[in-house]
Scaffold this motif. Structure first.
Motif, PDB file in Angstrom:
ATOM      1  N   THR A 325     -17.591  36.445 -30.206  1.00 23.64           N
ATOM      2  CA  THR A 325     -16.365  36.883 -29.547  1.00 23.64           C
ATOM      3  C   THR A 325     -15.628  35.667 -29.001  1.00 23.64           C
ATOM      4  N   VAL A 326     -14.331  35.758 -28.926  1.00 25.95           N
ATOM      5  CA  VAL A 326     -13.518  34.645 -28.455  1.00 25.95           C
ATOM      6  C   VAL A 326     -13.691  34.486 -26.948  1.00 25.95           C
ATOM      7  N   ILE A 327     -14.067  33.290 -26.532  1.00 26.40           N
ATOM      8  CA  ILE A 327     -14.271  33.030 -25.097  1.00 26.40           C
ATOM      9  C   ILE A 327     -13.184  32.140 -24.509  1.00 26.40           C
ATOM     10  N   ALA A 328     -12.417  31.473 -25.372  1.00 23.85           N
ATOM     11  CA  ALA A 328     -11.343  30.601 -24.874  1.00 23.85           C
ATOM     12  C   ALA A 328     -10.375  30.281 -26.004  1.00 23.85           C
ATOM     13  N   GLU A 329      -9.122  30.013 -25.632  1.00 20.32           N
ATOM     14  CA  GLU A 329      -8.099  29.604 -26.593  1.00 20.32           C
ATOM     15  C   GLU A 329      -7.365  28.391 -26.039  1.00 20.32           C
ATOM     16  N   VAL A 330      -6.945  27.511 -26.910  1.00 24.21           N
ATOM     17  CA  VAL A 330      -6.134  26.363 -26.516  1.00 24.21           C
ATOM     18  C   VAL A 330      -4.928  26.282 -27.443  1.00 24.21           C
ATOM     19  N   GLU A 331      -3.899  25.579 -26.988  1.00 24.02           N
ATOM     20  CA  GLU A 331      -2.658  25.517 -27.767  1.00 24.02           C
ATOM     21  C   GLU A 331      -2.813  24.686 -29.042  1.00 24.02           C
ATOM     22  N   ALA A 332      -3.586  23.617 -28.995  1.00 20.78           N
ATOM     23  CA  ALA A 332      -3.775  22.758 -30.170  1.00 20.78           C
ATOM     24  C   ALA A 332      -5.126  22.068 -30.059  1.00 20.78           C
ATOM     25  N   ALA A 333      -5.751  21.823 -31.205  1.00 24.70           N
ATOM     26  CA  ALA A 333      -7.081  21.200 -31.169  1.00 24.70           C
ATOM     27  C   ALA A 333      -7.347  20.417 -32.445  1.00 24.70           C
ATOM     28  N   TRP A 334      -8.167  19.372 -32.292  1.00 20.47           N
ATOM     29  CA  TRP A 334      -8.683  18.589 -33.412  1.00 20.47           C
ATOM     30  C   TRP A 334     -10.203  18.773 -33.404  1.00 20.47           C
ATOM     31  N   PRO A 335     -10.715  19.788 -34.106  1.00 19.86           N
ATOM     32  CA  PRO A 335     -12.154  20.103 -34.053  1.00 19.86           C
ATOM     33  C   PRO A 335     -13.049  18.919 -34.423  1.00 19.86           C
ATOM     34  N   PRO A 347     -10.621  25.280 -20.375  1.00 23.30           N
ATOM     35  CA  PRO A 347     -11.951  25.885 -20.553  1.00 23.30           C
ATOM     36  C   PRO A 347     -13.036  24.825 -20.590  1.00 23.30           C
ATOM     37  N   GLY A 348     -14.176  25.150 -20.034  1.00 20.90           N
ATOM     38  CA  GLY A 348     -15.282  24.201 -20.022  1.00 20.90           C
ATOM     39  C   GLY A 348     -16.148  24.371 -21.256  1.00 20.90           C
ATOM     40  N   ILE A 349     -15.836  23.664 -22.301  1.00 17.80           N
ATOM     41  CA  ILE A 349     -16.595  23.742 -23.547  1.00 17.80           C
ATOM     42  C   ILE A 349     -17.402  22.451 -23.691  1.00 17.80           C
ATOM     43  N   PRO A 350     -18.717  22.521 -23.691  1.00 19.61           N
ATOM     44  CA  PRO A 350     -19.542  21.302 -23.772  1.00 19.61           C
ATOM     45  C   PRO A 350     -19.181  20.440 -24.976  1.00 19.61           C
ATOM     46  N   GLY A 351     -19.052  19.141 -24.715  1.00 19.49           N
ATOM     47  CA  GLY A 351     -18.790  18.196 -25.788  1.00 19.49           C
ATOM     48  C   GLY A 351     -17.328  18.019 -26.135  1.00 19.49           C
TER      49      GLY A 351
END
Length: 364
Positions: A325-335, A347-351
């Protein structure tokens, strides 16, 4: 869900009470909060009273600009040549940071007025003290701080000056409207735009229904969120309902049209639009698609990333939990780089490195 309700019986009852039917005025019905009234008149603040949101200035969740009413130049000269007056600020630029660091607290006024007119004070050319309304020019360091319209990366002084001289407060607020909890409420329509015709509600509903509730620009299907599909008057004249002048557009594409700087989109609606665009595979992986469909609030940072050699980011990136399930969204990301740009709470996403647009530009 659209409602088709016959109100004839209700109107008959209303006329039994009085034949003097007064049209409802939506503008007059808006009750402003005390803080909005203060900001519309100019609220005196200290630099430390301001919040910084996505690199922008804020008071109680409202986007504001900052200006000093007391002028060094004669006020009549400032009126005739606004570039000779003191600059107003729209971002937490290096000028304000330096003044804050030095403890220089002048008399600043914060406002969210969009008309570009400021009440300034000082002596005129004859030495008489006066309070007058005048235009002022925006601080160039502010434009650079948020890379407004790619200001920081234009190499030619003429291009930078064009962005500076043509700056409009309403358009700037439009660009960053999703960054703030409260949108400007005391908004006057653009002069000359006119008013909608009495049958506009029916015309608009017919146009949206005939197109299948699909945006004519980005192609977004808004059947499940019909309130986010608007009908745009191409020539800007609201009374011109000719077929060639009406175009169904999603709220985001609509606000990006010329002369729509007084149209604002909140963060919730923009998130829905972005989520649907991704689900319908409308966002490409090329820079053109990313810059066209990304939230305007992160345009400056995304454009900066392009100049710094980054690959196009993923727009509306979602983080999933263990149960998918989706726990957070951001406007833009470089995975691949584990870097994300967000305008709301990080959002606090480790790493991962989570940054506002202004922080991203400072770091990279």
């Amino acid at each position: 869900m659209e409602l088709d309700v016959n109100l004839a019986a209700l109107w008959r009852q209303a006329r039994r009470v009085s034949e003097d039917i007064v049209p409802f005025d939506w503008t007059a019905s808006v009750v402003l909060d005390p803080i909005d009234i203060q900001l519309s008149q100019g609220k005196e603040v200290q630099l430390d009273d301001l919040d910084v949101v996505n690199g922008l200035l804020s008071v109680e969740g409202r986007q504001v600009l900052l200006f000093i009413p007391d002028q060094h130049a004669a006020v009549d000269i400032v009126q005739a040549s606004p570039e000779k007056g003191k600059r107003f600020h729209v971002a937490d630029c290096k000028t304000l940071q330096e003044m804050r660091a030095k403890g220089r607290f002048q008399r600043y006024l914060a406002t969210n007025k969009l008309d570009g007119m400021f009440l300034i004070t000082g002596n005129d050319s004859s030495g008489r003290y006066r309070e007058v309304e005048s235009e002022l020019r925006v601080c160039m360091n502010c434009l650079e701080a948020v890379n407004y319209r790619d200001y920081a990366h234009h190499s030619h002084g003429r291009e930078r000056r064009g962005i500076w001289t043509n700056f409009e407060i309403a358009e700037f607020f439009n660009t960053f409207s999703t960054s703030f909890r409260y949108l400007p409420r005391n908004i006057a329509p653009r002069p000359g735009s006119g008013t909608y015709t009495d049958d506009w509600a029916k015309i608009s509903a017919d146009i949206r229904s005939r197109c299948g509730f699909r945006c004519d620009d980005c192609g977004l299907d808004l059947s499940a969120h019909r309130n986010l599909l608007h009908v745009h008057h191409v020539n800007g004249v609201k009374s011109d309902n000719s077929a060639g002048n009406l175009r169904p557009l999603c709220a985001d594409c609509h606000r990006k049209q010329p002369f729509h700087e007084r149209m604002f989109v909140n963060a919730k609606d923009m998130a829905i639009i972005t989520r649907l665009r991704n689900a319908q595979r409308l966002v490409g992986s090329d820079w053109g698609s990313v810059l066209k469909l990304a939230d305007l609030s992160v345009h400056g940072a995304i454009s900066h990333a392009r100049h710094r050699g980054f690959e196009p980011p993923e727009i509306g990136y979602e983080f999933a939990g263990k149960d998918q399930t989706v726990i957070a969204e951001v406007e833009a990301a470089w995975p691949a780089r584990k870097i994300a740009i967000c305008i709301a709470e990080k959002p606090g996403i480790p790493g991962w490195t989570m940054l506002s647009g202004a922080e991203f530009m400072e770091r990279y």
